[in-house]
Design an enzyme around this catalytic site. Structure first.
Site, short mmCIF file in Angstrom:
data_model
loop_
_atom_site.label_atom_id
_atom_site.label_comp_id
_atom_site.label_asym_id
_atom_site.label_seq_id
_atom_site.Cartn_x
_atom_site.Cartn_y
_atom_site.Cartn_z
N SER A 179 -9.96 -3.52 3.31
CA SER A 179 -9.41 -3.03 2.06
C SER A 179 -9.52 -1.51 1.99
O SER A 179 -9.00 -0.82 2.87
CB SER A 179 -10.10 -3.74 0.88
OG SER A 179 -9.34 -3.63 -0.29
N ASP A 219 -1.38 -11.91 1.64
CA ASP A 219 -2.20 -11.01 0.84
C ASP A 219 -1.30 -10.38 -0.23
O ASP A 219 -0.41 -9.59 0.09
CB ASP A 219 -2.81 -9.94 1.73
CG ASP A 219 -3.85 -9.08 1.02
OD1 ASP A 219 -3.85 -9.04 -0.22
OD2 ASP A 219 -4.66 -8.45 1.72
N HIS A 268 -6.42 -11.95 0.69
CA HIS A 268 -7.19 -10.73 0.96
C HIS A 268 -8.56 -11.13 1.52
O HIS A 268 -9.59 -11.03 0.83
CB HIS A 268 -7.31 -9.94 -0.34
CG HIS A 268 -7.66 -8.51 -0.18
ND1 HIS A 268 -6.88 -7.62 0.52
CD2 HIS A 268 -8.71 -7.77 -0.67
CE1 HIS A 268 -7.42 -6.42 0.46
NE2 HIS A 268 -8.54 -6.48 -0.24
#
Length: 644
Positions: free
Chosen positions: A190, A300, A331
């Site tokens: 991320s 995602d 994610h």
């Protein structure tokens, strides 16, 4: 020449015997480094690297906190490469599926490093650095949601590891990284992986490789797509979330983020160009020296997979050495999907790139792809070199096939508010595509005569006329057919955390190498959205300079949806659903425009790996809409935003 025995070695002036110390060495067996260094006895310290930026505007260059763990043998001549995870989350969201945070001893030196990287790699002859992003945790400054100072703070650490920047001990004395080879690899999920992308795109020397997981490559594309906003106030909100200082400290910086993002228009501007790592002002893909091992979930819907796809394409054009894992999850880190294989592959990758061990990893297939729940294939590259484009065309009566519609055939829908006034939900858009709905136009194929696989990025092309200057547009490619799929929209984005643990690396009482295991979660349903894409029609020609449409005039607008890897199964039906504002994934207000589609000029191009005598034999249109035998109602959850 005299030959000295051990007993005849020269004594020091104080009488102690000066015994020769064997040079510590990294041990390699079967192409990988071995755990020969003590994790318990490793050196744990922290330094402050002086960056080139003053993000909080206090007149002093920001210093970046760097927490270090390295083999004790680095004090006796061993030089090791570095694995580095730079993060803004070490004291708020935490890292990993278990939200781990760093802990410290009374002297401020690190005791616990989140994740397994330190436990596993330090015994194998690496240093691990947990770096606090500028403006977060123990570093100076203000965070800027992926902008230049976020990136340049991390670059300064790589520069210090290679002798080009200054660092200081806690007592203020300068310190050099004499214990490292300078070869550095950045890793993270991320925001952490995003920083790895950004630092690599500065072209900094010494950064040999990056492993970005679910990482952003352009912050404009994180906030919006083609002029349609995903989030409102995303940039100052995120900066405020990761900054644990008093709000007043960075209030002026956050105000500039709010102004720069320009939510009023959704346009790409000079502000967004500073936070674009593919073609920006501070960082760009054309400067990347590092190899890239990327991992991303094709489902995602936080960091959407166009971040990977467009980054990958830019790296390919530059000839960057690269590898990828693509999963069917949301994610989620591959460590929590395919743990043993991920650790083993990551080990070989870092050994090859940082230790320069010729273990053959670059001669293997470039892409590992999950095509169903825990079902994996390897592929020479991504997208598949065997994929062929199928152009799907809507027809009168709501059909979808290979032939153009007759001249003059049209369909209409309105960019209208849904029940909450903010557009219509995805569930409403995809329910029974044969039923008339004023807010969408839907076109469905006949049963697929054979199985194929979508590999790549669909391309929507619409011939439209509006009765107003613009409309928000949604394009959905939908699979209708009962099947068990990864539950990427559910809690955990496709994984469930178990009570059992497994361990990768060595442990201490303060920092163990053990993490809870996970398993895939699935859902059996009659419908799944395969690909999604959005466009503000006035941004078709330019993201920076919108061109309002002349009401009543016909225009061709075109945009790419999000990418996919997806099995299109025999007997299922495909549909193209076209609609206005998406209430689930947009924060736009519907324009109220009526959209008239010229069906002859409307299509979606889908890259498909076919079987038998070619991909085009997969599509057969129904004779009429009456052939539909699908569900009349569906209920699709919305994937929640998972920051870490």
């Amino acid at each position: 020449m005299a030959v000295l025995t051990g007993a005849a070695l020269a004594a020091t002036a104080g009488g102690a015997t000066a015994l020769a110390r064997p040079s510590p060495k990294i041990v390699v067996k079967d192409g990988v480094t071995q755990p020969v260094f003590s994790y318990k006895d490793a050196i744990r310290e922290h330094v402050y690297v002086e960056s080139s930026v003053d993000s909080d505007r206090d007149g002093r260059r920001d210093r970046v906190n760097v927490d270090i763990i390295r083999p004790k043998e680095t004090e006796h001549g061993l030089k090791v490469p570095v694995i580095m995870d730079e993060s803004p989350y070490y004291d708020n969201a935490g890292r990993g599926n278990e939200s781990e945070r760093k802990t410290y001893d009374a002297d401020g030196n690190p005791l616990k490093f989140p994740l397994f990287y330190d436990n596993y790699f330090v015994p194998r002859g690496y240093a691990f650095l947990a770096v606090d992003m500028v403006g977060t945790t123990r570093s100076d400054g203000c965070p800027v949601s992926g902008g230049p100072t976020d990136v340049l703070g991390g670059k300064a650490v790589v520069d210090w590891l290679n002798g080009r920047a200054t660092a200081y001990r806690p007592d203020g004395t300068p310190v050099k990284a004499t214990w490292t080879t300078g070869r550095t690899g950045m890793i993270g999920k991320s925001y952490d992986g995003t920083l790895a992308n950004g630092v690599a795109a500065t072209g900094v020397e010494g950064l040999e490789t990056i492993v970005p997981v679910a990482a952003i490559s352009s912050w404009y594309d994180y906030s919006r797509m083609n002029g349609v906003k995903y989030w409102t106030d995303e940039q100052p909100w995120l900066a405020g979330y990761v900054d644990t200082d008093p709000p007043a400290k960075c209030a002026a910086v956050n105000a500039d983020l709010d102004k720069g993002e320009d939510d009023a228009t959704g346009n790409y501007n000079a502000y967004w160009k500073t936070a674009d790592y593919r073609d920006g002002t501070i960082a760009r893909a054309s400067r990347v020296r590092a190899s890239v091992f990327a991992a991303h979930g094709v489902n995602d819907l936080n960091v959407k997979d166009n971040h990977f796809a467009l980054w990958w394409d830019a790296l390919a054009r530059r000839g960057v050495q690269r590898k990828v894992w693509l999963t069917q999850r949301g994610h989620v880190d591959p460590f929590d999907i395919r743990r043993d294989a991920w650790v083993a592959t990551l080990h070989r990758w870092f050994d090859h790139e940082l230790q320069k061990i010729p273990n053959g990893i670059m001669r293997e297939p470039r892409a590992d792809i999950e095509i169903g729940p825990d079902q994996w294939i390897t592929q020479r590259d991504w997208p598949s070199l065997d994929a062929r484009d199928i152009v799907l065309r809507p027809g009168a009566g709501g059909t979808l096939g290979l032939n153009r519609a007759a001249p003059g055939a049209t369909a209409t829908f309105t960019d209208a508010p849904g029940p909450d006034g903010q557009g219509n939900s995805e569930s409403a858009m995809v329910a029974d595509p044969t039923a008339a709905r004023p807010f969408r136009a839907a076109f469905v194929s006949g049963p697929l005569p054979r199985t194929g696989r979508l590999s790549g990025t669909p391309d929507a092309r619409l011939r439209i006329a509006l009765d107003r200057p613009t409309s928000n547009l949604t394009a959905l490619l939908v699979d209708y057919g009962e099947d068990t799929r990864v539950n990427y929209l559910g809690a955990g984005s496709g994984i469930r955390t178990l009570a059992t643990e497994d361990c990768h690396g060595e442990s201490t009482p303060a920092d163990d190498a053990c993490y809870k295991q996970t398993e895939v979660t699935t859902v059996t349903s009659p419908v799944n959205v395969v690909a999604r894409g959005w466009l503000d029609a006035q941004n078709d020609r330019s993201l920076s300079h919108p061109t309002p449409l002349e009401p009543g005039r016909a225009y061709t607008v075109r945009w790419e949806t999000l990418s996919q890897e997806y099995l299109l199964k025999k007997g299922h039906r495909l549909a193209l659903v076209l609609a206005g504002t998406d209430a689930d994934y947009n924060t736009e207000t519907p324009t109220g425009a009526q959209v008239t589609l010229d069906l002859r000029g409307t299509s979606i191009t889908v890259p498909v790996v076919g079987t038998g005598d070619g991909a085009t034999t997969m599509i057969a249109p129904p004779r009429s809409a009456a052939a539909w035998r699908g569900p009349s109602k569906v209920s699709l959850p919305v994937q929640e935003r998972d920051l870490h």
